[in-house]
Design an enzyme around this catalytic site. Structure first.
Site, PDB file in Angstrom:
ATOM      1  N   GLU A  42       0.864  -1.181   0.000  1.00  0.00           N
ATOM      2  CA  GLU A  42       0.000   0.000   0.000  1.00  0.00           C
ATOM      3  C   GLU A  42       0.899   1.228   0.000  1.00  0.00           C
ATOM      4  O   GLU A  42       1.631   1.470   0.970  1.00  0.00           O
ATOM      5  CB  GLU A  42      -0.912   0.030   1.225  1.00  0.00           C
ATOM      6  CG  GLU A  42      -1.730   1.306   1.330  1.00  0.00           C
ATOM      7  CD  GLU A  42      -2.460   1.456   2.666  1.00  0.00           C
ATOM      8  OE1 GLU A  42      -2.845   2.593   3.003  1.00  0.00           O
ATOM      9  OE2 GLU A  42      -2.631   0.445   3.373  1.00  0.00           O
ATOM     10  N   ARG A  46       0.669  10.340   1.349  1.00  0.00           N
ATOM     11  CA  ARG A  46       1.030  11.161   2.496  1.00  0.00           C
ATOM     12  C   ARG A  46       2.199  12.048   2.086  1.00  0.00           C
ATOM     13  O   ARG A  46       3.289  11.561   1.795  1.00  0.00           O
ATOM     14  CB  ARG A  46       1.437  10.293   3.687  1.00  0.00           C
ATOM     15  CG  ARG A  46       0.327   9.401   4.224  1.00  0.00           C
ATOM     16  CD  ARG A  46       0.832   8.554   5.373  1.00  0.00           C
ATOM     17  NE  ARG A  46      -0.154   7.569   5.802  1.00  0.00           N
ATOM     18  CZ  ARG A  46       0.080   6.614   6.694  1.00  0.00           C
ATOM     19  NH1 ARG A  46       1.275   6.523   7.249  1.00  0.00           N
ATOM     20  NH2 ARG A  46      -0.865   5.764   7.016  1.00  0.00           N
ATOM     21  N   THR A  77      -4.429   6.433   1.930  1.00  0.00           N
ATOM     22  CA  THR A  77      -4.683   7.829   2.297  1.00  0.00           C
ATOM     23  C   THR A  77      -5.356   8.571   1.141  1.00  0.00           C
ATOM     24  O   THR A  77      -5.001   9.701   0.807  1.00  0.00           O
ATOM     25  CB  THR A  77      -3.389   8.553   2.731  1.00  0.00           C
ATOM     26  OG1 THR A  77      -2.581   7.662   3.513  1.00  0.00           O
ATOM     27  CG2 THR A  77      -3.710   9.758   3.599  1.00  0.00           C
ATOM     28  N   LYS A 137     -11.977  -0.882   6.081  1.00  0.00           N
ATOM     29  CA  LYS A 137     -10.761  -0.652   6.848  1.00  0.00           C
ATOM     30  C   LYS A 137     -11.166  -0.221   8.258  1.00  0.00           C
ATOM     31  O   LYS A 137     -12.073   0.605   8.431  1.00  0.00           O
ATOM     32  CB  LYS A 137      -9.948   0.449   6.167  1.00  0.00           C
ATOM     33  CG  LYS A 137      -8.700   0.899   6.902  1.00  0.00           C
ATOM     34  CD  LYS A 137      -7.987   1.954   6.066  1.00  0.00           C
ATOM     35  CE  LYS A 137      -6.822   2.575   6.805  1.00  0.00           C
ATOM     36  NZ  LYS A 137      -6.092   3.537   5.963  1.00  0.00           N
TER      37      LYS A 137
END
Length: 214
Positions: A42, A46, A77, A137
């Protein structure tokens, strides 16, 4: 599409979470994970560098997808539809978001892009179910009640499965994977920012081997 990706995530069990903005680091990080037996990653959006940073992260996703087609590549994100589009265009196979943003979820559903939005409350789970999403999630896992919260949520939501992340490490990973409503987990203990900064690829490979030695 959602079902196929969910099965792959379930088979993977552990998804490394990594922050990257350098193509060279992206290639070495992916290679180190593969050497350690982990075939998924993943790559998170960020950054403190705005559009330039997002563009570099998109390039990292694209590069890993092209150079390592055997890897299951997610973008993390993803906090708005624009980032969802960037991730899809870069070749990411599915997305994670830290929270539940209806606009992001709607864009992904309309564009056949699997997304696993972040939740940590019954109300958010109900919102997800309204969008026909039942694999979510769980974030931030540890400070949201951890395995106790997951077990509590299994009562009113037996149809929901979770991918917890946030505070998960080598010591507590088995506790999470033993929860009947957990299909996989995400973590960065085997590929921390410090290890990437130090370019300690061998250590990442070693920790990856330990991570999947269940």
């Amino acid at each position: 599409m959602f079902e196929e990706i969910t099965k792959k995530i379930n088979d993977a069990k552990i998804i490394p979470v990594v922050k990257l903005e350098s193509l060279d680091d992206a290639l070495h990080a992916a290679e180190a994970l593969l050497k350690g037996g982990i075939k998924n990653i993943e790559i998170t959006f960020r950054t403190l560098h705005g559009r330039e940073g997002f563009s570099k992260i998109s390039e990292c996703i694209s590069c890993v997808c092209k150079e390592f087609p055997q890897m299951l590549v997610a973008a993390g994100t993803v906090i708005n539809p624009d980032l969802a589009k960037k991730a899809k265009d870069a070749g990411a196979q599915f997305l994670f978001s830290p929270g539940f943003n209806p606009a992001t979820v709607d864009w992904c559903v309309e564009n056949s892009m699997p997304i696993f939005p972040g939740v940590n409350s019954p109300s958010q789970i109900e919102q997800a179910l309204q969008k026909n999403l039942s694999v979510l999630k769980f974030f931030p896992a540890e400070i949201s009640g951890g395995t106790k919260m997951l077990k509590a949520l299994s009562g009113p939501f037996p149809q929901v499965s979770f991918i917890p992340t946030g505070g998960i490490n080598e010591e507590n990973k088995k506790l999470y994977l033993n929860c009947k409503n957990v299909i996989a987990l995400c973590g960065s203990w085997m590929i921390s920012e410090d290890l990437i900064r130090e370019k300690n690829w061998n250590r990442i490979t070693e920790l990856s081997r330990q991570a999947i030695a269940l």
